[in-house]
Scaffold this motif. Structure first.
Motif, short mmCIF file in Angstrom:
data_model
loop_
_atom_site.label_atom_id
_atom_site.label_comp_id
_atom_site.label_asym_id
_atom_site.label_seq_id
_atom_site.Cartn_x
_atom_site.Cartn_y
_atom_site.Cartn_z
N VAL A 65 0.85 -1.19 0.00
CA VAL A 65 0.00 0.00 0.00
C VAL A 65 0.89 1.24 0.00
O VAL A 65 1.67 1.46 0.92
CB VAL A 65 -0.96 0.00 1.21
CG1 VAL A 65 -1.77 1.29 1.24
CG2 VAL A 65 -1.86 -1.22 1.16
N ASP A 66 0.75 2.04 -1.05
CA ASP A 66 1.57 3.23 -1.21
C ASP A 66 0.66 4.42 -1.48
O ASP A 66 0.42 4.78 -2.63
CB ASP A 66 2.56 3.03 -2.36
CG ASP A 66 3.51 4.19 -2.51
OD1 ASP A 66 3.76 4.89 -1.50
OD2 ASP A 66 4.00 4.42 -3.63
N GLY A 67 0.12 4.97 -0.43
CA GLY A 67 -0.77 6.11 -0.57
C GLY A 67 -1.94 5.99 0.38
O GLY A 67 -2.14 4.96 1.01
N PRO A 68 -2.71 7.06 0.49
CA PRO A 68 -3.85 7.04 1.40
C PRO A 68 -4.94 6.09 0.90
O PRO A 68 -5.16 5.96 -0.31
CB PRO A 68 -4.34 8.49 1.40
CG PRO A 68 -3.84 9.06 0.12
CD PRO A 68 -2.56 8.35 -0.20
N VAL A 69 -5.60 5.44 1.82
CA VAL A 69 -6.67 4.49 1.51
C VAL A 69 -8.01 5.15 1.80
O VAL A 69 -8.19 5.78 2.84
CB VAL A 69 -6.52 3.21 2.37
CG1 VAL A 69 -7.67 2.24 2.11
CG2 VAL A 69 -5.17 2.54 2.11
N THR A 70 -8.93 5.00 0.86
CA THR A 70 -10.30 5.46 1.06
C THR A 70 -11.21 4.26 0.95
O THR A 70 -11.17 3.54 -0.05
CB THR A 70 -10.71 6.53 0.03
OG1 THR A 70 -9.79 7.62 0.09
CG2 THR A 70 -12.12 7.04 0.30
N THR A 71 -12.03 4.06 1.98
CA THR A 71 -13.04 3.00 1.96
C THR A 71 -14.40 3.66 1.77
O THR A 71 -14.52 4.89 1.79
CB THR A 71 -13.04 2.20 3.27
OG1 THR A 71 -13.50 3.04 4.33
CG2 THR A 71 -11.64 1.66 3.60
N ILE A 72 -15.43 2.86 1.66
CA ILE A 72 -16.78 3.41 1.49
C ILE A 72 -17.15 4.30 2.68
O ILE A 72 -17.84 5.30 2.51
CB ILE A 72 -17.81 2.29 1.26
CG1 ILE A 72 -19.14 2.86 0.75
CG2 ILE A 72 -18.00 1.44 2.51
CD1 ILE A 72 -19.08 3.43 -0.64
N GLU A 73 -16.64 3.98 3.86
CA GLU A 73 -16.93 4.80 5.05
C GLU A 73 -16.33 6.19 4.94
O GLU A 73 -16.83 7.13 5.57
CB GLU A 73 -16.40 4.13 6.32
CG GLU A 73 -17.08 2.85 6.70
CD GLU A 73 -16.40 1.60 6.16
OE1 GLU A 73 -16.69 0.50 6.66
OE2 GLU A 73 -15.57 1.71 5.21
N GLY A 74 -15.27 6.36 4.16
CA GLY A 74 -14.59 7.64 4.07
C GLY A 74 -14.83 8.39 2.78
O GLY A 74 -14.25 9.45 2.57
N LEU A 75 -15.70 7.87 1.91
CA LEU A 75 -15.88 8.51 0.62
C LEU A 75 -16.62 9.85 0.73
O LEU A 75 -16.25 10.82 0.10
CB LEU A 75 -16.63 7.58 -0.34
CG LEU A 75 -16.72 8.08 -1.79
CD1 LEU A 75 -15.34 8.24 -2.40
CD2 LEU A 75 -17.57 7.14 -2.61
#
Length: 165
Positions: A65-75
């Protein structure tokens, strides 16, 4: 110990580097909106954004993982649904709902790359996300509607976290 920014929050993760991102999100961070589907990156249910790009979290090891992660909770923005989520509701896309978080995040990645996609571009981008309920025409319509709204309302109407539109 790994550091991982998920939905704008920095987390220190004590897990093996080869642990799939899906299990980090669900089991260690309690973000259960990302779904387990097939486990082999063939269905798209586990799709999240890494640096704004759709990835299959079931086959993405933590160490990759190289970068910020966005999940459905954070969209969406705090207290507000993202335009894609709003259009999913308006077009009554979800039936069983299992694939929808992956579908929406794949669509967010598409709109980041192609702000006004054609039917063919939508079909190509969404081809790896399976919907056993067959709501593909509604998905396409929701993406077109979201693209039009984002174009009219500007990028601030979407969520910049993780590069989502």
């Amino acid at each position: 110990m790994a550091e991982l920014r998920v939905n704008g929050t920095l987390h220190r993760i004590d897990a093996p580097g080869d642990m799939p991102l899906l299990w980090v999100l669900r089991d260690l961070l309690g973000l259960i909106g990302t779904k387990y589907g097939c486990g082999v990156a063939a269905c798209g249910a586990c799709t999240v954004l890494v640096g704004g790009v759709a990835v299959r979290s079931c086959q993405t090891p933590l160490e990759a993982v190289d970068g910020p992660v966005t999940t459905i909770e954070g969209l969406g923005q705090p207290g507000a649904l993202h335009i894609l989520q709003q259009e999913w509701i308006a077009h009554q896309v979800a039936q069983c709902g299992w694939c929808q978080s992956g579908q929406i995040l794949q669509a967010a990645s598409l709109l980041r790359q192609i702000p006004r996609p054609s039917d063919a571009e939508i079909d190509a981008a969404m081809a790896g996300n399976l919907c056993r309920c067959g709501t593909y025409p509604r998905i396409r319509a929701a993406i077109h509607a979201a693209a039009a709204r984002l174009a009219a309302e500007g990028p601030a109407a979407g969520n910049a976290d993780g590069g989502a539109p």
